[in-house]
Design an enzyme around this catalytic site. Sequence first.
Site, short mmCIF file in Angstrom:
data_model
loop_
_atom_site.label_atom_id
_atom_site.label_comp_id
_atom_site.label_asym_id
_atom_site.label_seq_id
_atom_site.Cartn_x
_atom_site.Cartn_y
_atom_site.Cartn_z
N ASN A 200 -8.40 -14.39 19.03
CA ASN A 200 -7.56 -15.04 18.24
C ASN A 200 -8.56 -15.63 17.06
O ASN A 200 -9.23 -16.54 17.64
CB ASN A 200 -6.85 -16.14 18.67
CG ASN A 200 -5.65 -15.44 19.78
OD1 ASN A 200 -4.82 -15.39 19.37
ND2 ASN A 200 -6.24 -15.56 20.97
N GLU B 132 4.41 -17.73 12.13
CA GLU B 132 3.68 -19.14 12.75
C GLU B 132 3.54 -20.14 11.84
O GLU B 132 2.63 -21.17 11.98
CB GLU B 132 2.33 -18.52 13.43
CG GLU B 132 2.65 -17.48 14.40
CD GLU B 132 0.84 -16.83 14.81
OE1 GLU B 132 0.31 -17.66 15.64
OE2 GLU B 132 0.68 -15.92 14.36
N ARG C 66 -10.80 -17.57 20.07
CA ARG C 66 -10.40 -17.40 21.32
C ARG C 66 -10.28 -16.36 21.75
O ARG C 66 -9.25 -15.48 21.61
CB ARG C 66 -9.34 -18.53 21.35
CG ARG C 66 -8.91 -19.35 22.66
CD ARG C 66 -7.65 -19.87 22.86
NE ARG C 66 -6.65 -18.98 22.51
CZ ARG C 66 -5.60 -18.83 21.94
NH1 ARG C 66 -5.63 -19.64 20.88
NH2 ARG C 66 -4.79 -17.84 22.14
N SER D 120 0.78 -15.56 18.77
CA SER D 120 1.52 -16.49 19.47
C SER D 120 2.73 -16.00 20.35
O SER D 120 3.71 -16.60 20.48
CB SER D 120 2.02 -17.45 18.43
OG SER D 120 1.06 -18.34 18.08
N TYR E 115 3.84 -23.77 23.11
CA TYR E 115 4.23 -25.08 22.37
C TYR E 115 5.19 -25.76 22.63
O TYR E 115 5.35 -26.95 22.24
CB TYR E 115 4.54 -24.20 20.87
CG TYR E 115 3.64 -23.18 20.34
CD1 TYR E 115 2.15 -23.79 20.15
CD2 TYR E 115 3.66 -21.90 20.21
CE1 TYR E 115 1.10 -23.15 20.01
CE2 TYR E 115 2.77 -21.18 19.83
CZ TYR E 115 1.51 -21.59 19.37
OH TYR E 115 0.47 -20.73 18.89
N GLU F 236 -7.30 -10.02 23.45
CA GLU F 236 -7.27 -10.06 21.98
C GLU F 236 -8.32 -11.16 21.84
O GLU F 236 -8.68 -11.97 22.50
CB GLU F 236 -5.95 -10.29 21.26
CG GLU F 236 -5.44 -11.47 21.74
CD GLU F 236 -3.94 -11.73 21.15
OE1 GLU F 236 -4.01 -11.38 19.82
OE2 GLU F 236 -2.96 -12.41 21.56
N ASP G 297 -8.72 -14.03 24.84
CA ASP G 297 -7.87 -13.94 25.94
C ASP G 297 -8.20 -12.90 26.88
O ASP G 297 -8.40 -11.85 26.49
CB ASP G 297 -6.37 -13.91 25.38
CG ASP G 297 -5.92 -15.17 24.52
OD1 ASP G 297 -6.37 -16.23 24.71
OD2 ASP G 297 -5.06 -14.84 23.85
N GLY H 118 -5.25 -22.19 17.46
CA GLY H 118 -4.29 -23.23 17.19
C GLY H 118 -4.97 -24.76 17.44
O GLY H 118 -5.95 -24.62 18.36
#
Length: 310
Positions: free
Chosen positions: A274, A18, A257, A146, A215, A272, A259, A278
């Site tokens: 994060n 990443e 974050r 990602s 992205y 998960e 999910d 990002g």
Amino acid sequence: MEKKFHNIAVLMGGGSSEREISLLSGAAVSGALKEAGYCVTPVEVSRDNRFALPAGTEAVFIMLHGAFGEDGRVQSLLDGMGIPYTGSGAASSRNSFDKGLSRKVFAAAGVSIAEGYLLRKESCTGSVPASKLSFPVVVKATCQGSSVGVYIVHTQSDWEHAVGDVFRYGDEAVVERFIAGREWSVPIIGDGIVLPMMEMTPSTERGWYDWDAKYKDGSGTVYRFPGDNPGDAETVARAEALALKAYRALGARGMGRVDIRVNPRGELFVLENNSIPGCTSHSILPQAGRKAGISFPELCSRIVETARCG
């Protein structure tokens, strides 16, 4: 807000898969912190994860996505230097990054997750074993982010391809029952301030929220805030509570974050956390901040002021 720190180093780059996203996130955070009145030094971490902090660094804003940045290693180094840093500590970061460890933490805390198991490379020598779950399933590398090393498997041939490929990223993989439905992401800052959650709907051609959907310009991904829909209010409230439970079970802090998948019956499953979300132009955390009336410079300022060791 009164500033505890003035001289900030922003770590970005590194040697993970990443890296390029990290550089974009780091540049965005550096600009925002400068706008917020900090003295900022962007520090590009080499591909072999080497870096040097400038003299006088008072705190580090970690924007290293993936391995080294999110697996607890850079946190351990900064702890040894006695320099405060943003985000979770070393142990929490490791538990968030390793999906196998996350599942153990979530299960122990009563956090709802999809049925699944850990698959080890040594068990796949010779013929590839069939999944213990009925298709479709998700096969994912334990220590990537990602959507790198993630495979949606519908058939036995898909399974053999996924399992044959996933071990390029390590010796373990997580296999989970695929949860059909909606995908929501819940940004959290500080010790538990939940920002407006985002729903991500990839294009029908793409089919799921993979790297390009996250992205790539023109990917066709649609972003919306389910909190804007009164019909989702009850599910949103449950998702906020579940995300916060997962965040706290991991001992996360500073930012994260979580999910979540929402099936057609409204049942929720955590995927998960994060630990270093990002901060690119496409990223959910800055969008959620703006939705809450928090500018990006103010958001970065709030996060950096939570920096600490340990």
